[in-house]
Design an enzyme around this catalytic site. Structure first.
Site, mmCIF file in Angstrom:
data_model
loop_
_atom_site.group_PDB
_atom_site.id
_atom_site.type_symbol
_atom_site.label_atom_id
_atom_site.label_comp_id
_atom_site.label_asym_id
_atom_site.label_seq_id
_atom_site.Cartn_x
_atom_site.Cartn_y
_atom_site.Cartn_z
ATOM 1 N N GLY A 13 0.819 -1.218 0.000
ATOM 2 C CA GLY A 13 0.000 0.000 0.000
ATOM 3 C C GLY A 13 0.848 1.262 0.000
ATOM 4 O O GLY A 13 2.085 1.201 -0.021
ATOM 5 N N ASP A 34 0.382 -8.695 1.579
ATOM 6 C CA ASP A 34 -0.685 -7.774 1.182
ATOM 7 C C ASP A 34 -1.748 -8.598 0.479
ATOM 8 O O ASP A 34 -1.431 -9.632 -0.119
ATOM 9 C CB ASP A 34 -0.141 -6.689 0.239
ATOM 10 C CG ASP A 34 -0.994 -5.427 0.268
ATOM 11 O OD1 ASP A 34 -2.180 -5.496 -0.146
ATOM 12 O OD2 ASP A 34 -0.493 -4.371 0.703
ATOM 13 N N PHE A 89 0.489 -2.405 8.973
ATOM 14 C CA PHE A 89 -0.198 -1.353 8.208
ATOM 15 C C PHE A 89 -1.558 -1.802 7.692
ATOM 16 O O PHE A 89 -2.402 -0.978 7.376
ATOM 17 C CB PHE A 89 0.619 -0.979 6.948
ATOM 18 C CG PHE A 89 1.919 -0.293 7.197
ATOM 19 C CD1 PHE A 89 1.967 1.041 7.537
ATOM 20 C CD2 PHE A 89 3.119 -0.985 7.050
ATOM 21 C CE1 PHE A 89 3.174 1.682 7.741
ATOM 22 C CE2 PHE A 89 4.334 -0.352 7.254
ATOM 23 C CZ PHE A 89 4.358 0.989 7.600
ATOM 24 N N SER A 133 -4.165 6.088 14.150
ATOM 25 C CA SER A 133 -4.617 7.243 13.390
ATOM 26 C C SER A 133 -5.084 8.339 14.330
ATOM 27 O O SER A 133 -5.579 8.058 15.433
ATOM 28 C CB SER A 133 -5.786 6.792 12.511
ATOM 29 O OG SER A 133 -6.580 7.895 12.136
ATOM 30 N N TYR A 159 -14.098 3.842 10.797
ATOM 31 C CA TYR A 159 -12.660 3.621 10.607
ATOM 32 C C TYR A 159 -11.904 3.973 11.886
ATOM 33 O O TYR A 159 -11.100 3.192 12.393
ATOM 34 C CB TYR A 159 -12.152 4.471 9.431
ATOM 35 C CG TYR A 159 -10.653 4.600 9.405
ATOM 36 C CD1 TYR A 159 -9.852 3.492 9.131
ATOM 37 C CD2 TYR A 159 -10.022 5.811 9.673
ATOM 38 C CE1 TYR A 159 -8.465 3.594 9.134
ATOM 39 C CE2 TYR A 159 -8.643 5.921 9.677
ATOM 40 C CZ TYR A 159 -7.867 4.816 9.409
ATOM 41 O OH TYR A 159 -6.502 4.916 9.421
ATOM 42 N N LYS A 163 -9.554 1.645 14.812
ATOM 43 C CA LYS A 163 -8.211 1.964 15.304
ATOM 44 C C LYS A 163 -8.219 2.070 16.831
ATOM 45 O O LYS A 163 -7.308 1.595 17.513
ATOM 46 C CB LYS A 163 -7.710 3.279 14.691
ATOM 47 C CG LYS A 163 -7.452 3.198 13.191
ATOM 48 C CD LYS A 163 -6.314 2.250 12.866
ATOM 49 C CE LYS A 163 -5.952 2.255 11.404
ATOM 50 N NZ LYS A 163 -4.947 1.239 11.060
ATOM 51 N N ASN A 209 -8.101 9.623 -1.138
ATOM 52 C CA ASN A 209 -7.654 10.772 -0.360
ATOM 53 C C ASN A 209 -7.633 12.000 -1.256
ATOM 54 O O ASN A 209 -7.740 11.905 -2.471
ATOM 55 C CB ASN A 209 -6.249 10.505 0.190
ATOM 56 C CG ASN A 209 -6.292 9.428 1.269
ATOM 57 O OD1 ASN A 209 -7.327 9.202 1.876
ATOM 58 N ND2 ASN A 209 -5.171 8.764 1.474
ATOM 59 N N ARG A 303 -19.155 16.053 4.810
ATOM 60 C CA ARG A 303 -19.268 14.613 4.644
ATOM 61 C C ARG A 303 -19.442 13.988 6.021
ATOM 62 O O ARG A 303 -18.780 14.385 6.982
ATOM 63 C CB ARG A 303 -17.979 14.113 3.996
ATOM 64 C CG ARG A 303 -17.986 12.667 3.584
ATOM 65 C CD ARG A 303 -16.753 12.370 2.761
ATOM 66 N NE ARG A 303 -15.520 12.877 3.376
ATOM 67 C CZ ARG A 303 -14.327 12.765 2.845
ATOM 68 N NH1 ARG A 303 -14.182 12.185 1.666
ATOM 69 N NH2 ARG A 303 -13.260 13.233 3.462
#
Length: 359
Positions: A13, A34, A89, A133, A159, A163, A209, A303
């Site tokens: 990634g 991955d 990750f 994060s 999300y 985390k 992103n 959003r």
């Protein structure tokens, strides 16, 4: 430092691949897994980003296509190699997507982590660097955000909750078993690309992103950039973020690993950010300035799941990891644009069809 072997999950990634460049440069052996759910694989199942890493570093990487939900496959890899430490990750990571598909996020992120921890324990591997994060802080009650800021209270998206739950899990296992030696790195907003232009962000999901979207507009592929929310309580009404160069994040991981090797941390968390808040519009203007392009934009409603203002206090990482971000916002834009113009189709050249099963 004794040459040690790092197991990197999600290494094909965006952040993982850039981090591996720094790991190899620091003399680590790297084994990568991955599942290509958000990274590109080539015609023979190789990881395209990792081919570039090998080109840049002149070193080779051991790669396995593996999903962390497949515990048996994970066990097999651990039995083949003597793994000293793990950088985790692998996760699905879109705020917007997580609000639409919460179960997918819980299943992938939490069970993947559980499987990994159980296998690590089985093979007596207790050194872990975890990608956390800044979303764990929720809507901040003070700025800049230090590691002392409360977590888990007002998290605005699924999300971020995954985390946070993982951080809680890590805290519990380090409490129960003192052998664990874990650092969680709370990333702020990674941008940019490797300065060679050979590697960068190549999202394969529609939930991208901001930087890839800006450059798609700059290249004329998208007519206009959509900015979510122009009525935040900020200088220009758009959200404020702490954008950090991906190569700075990469060196942060190497710094975390060397702290784990030097001394037993049990469980520590560090913010990785620049300490500066930049609004979405400031980012767009900076990108236009350094690339000489024009980015038409439209502002739409906020959003769901987004936070208004977010930036780090990264003093602790400087003090204890000896790490500090070096790259400017201009460099993030310049480096990303170099990657994008040298690789207009990302890692997929015209002949590489989107062959993997996730589309």
């Amino acid at each position: 430092m004794s040459l040690s072997t790092v197991f990197v999950t999600g290494g094909a990634g965006y952040i993982g691949s850039h981090c591996i460049v720094e790991l190899l440069s620091a003399g680590y052996e790297v084994i990568v897994v991955d599942n290509f759910v958000n990274s590109v694989n080539g015609p023979d199942g190789e990881a395209m980003a990792l081919k570039r890493v090998e080109t840049i570093t002149g070193k080779s990487i051991t790669f396995y296509e593996c999903d962390l939900l497949d515990k048996g496959a994970l066990e097999e890899i651990f039995s083949k190699h003597k793994i000293d430490c793990v950088i985790h990750f692998a996760a699905i990571k879109s705020v917007g997507e997580s609000m639409e598909y919460p179960l997918l996020y819980y299943k992938n992120n939490l069970i993947g982590m559980l499987n990994l921890l159980e296998i690590m324990e089985q093979f007596s591997c207790y050194q872990l660097v975890f990608s956390s994060s800044c979303t764990v802080y929720g809507e901040p009650s003070f700025l800049p955000i230090t590691e002392e800021h409360s977590v888990g209270n007002s998290i605005t998206n699924v999300y971020g909750k995954t985390k946070y739950f993982i951080e809680e899990m890590l805290q519990d296992i380090t409490h129960a078993n003192k052998k664990w030696n874990i650092i969680a790195l709370r990333y702020f907003n990674p941008l940019g690309a490797h300065p060679s232009g050979l590697m960068g962000e190549d999202p394969i999901k529609p939930f991208a992103n901001i930087m890839p979207l800006i450059s798609q507009v700059a290249m004329g592929r998208l007519p206009v950039l959509t900015i979510f929310g122009g009525d935040y309580n900020t200088e220009d009404g758009t959200g404020v973020r702490d954008y950090i160069h991906v190569m700075d994040l990469a060196t942060g991981h190497v710094a975390a690993l060397s702290l784990l090797q030097k001394s037993h941390q049990n469980y520590k968390v560090y913010n990785l950010g620049t300490g500066e808040g930049v609004s979405v519009l400031q980012l767009v203007k900076t990108f236009e300035k350094v690339t000489g392009t024009t980015i038409p934009f439209k502002i739409v409603e906020r959003r769901e799941g987004d936070i208004s203002v977010m930036y780090a206090n990264a003093d602790l990482a400087e003090k204890e990891l000896g790490w500090k971000s070096k790259h400017t916002l201009e460099e993030m834009c310049t480096d990303f644009w170099r990657w994008q113009t040298m690789n207009p189709h990302g890692y997929r050249n015209k002949t590489t069809k989107m062959t993997n099963g996730h589309h």
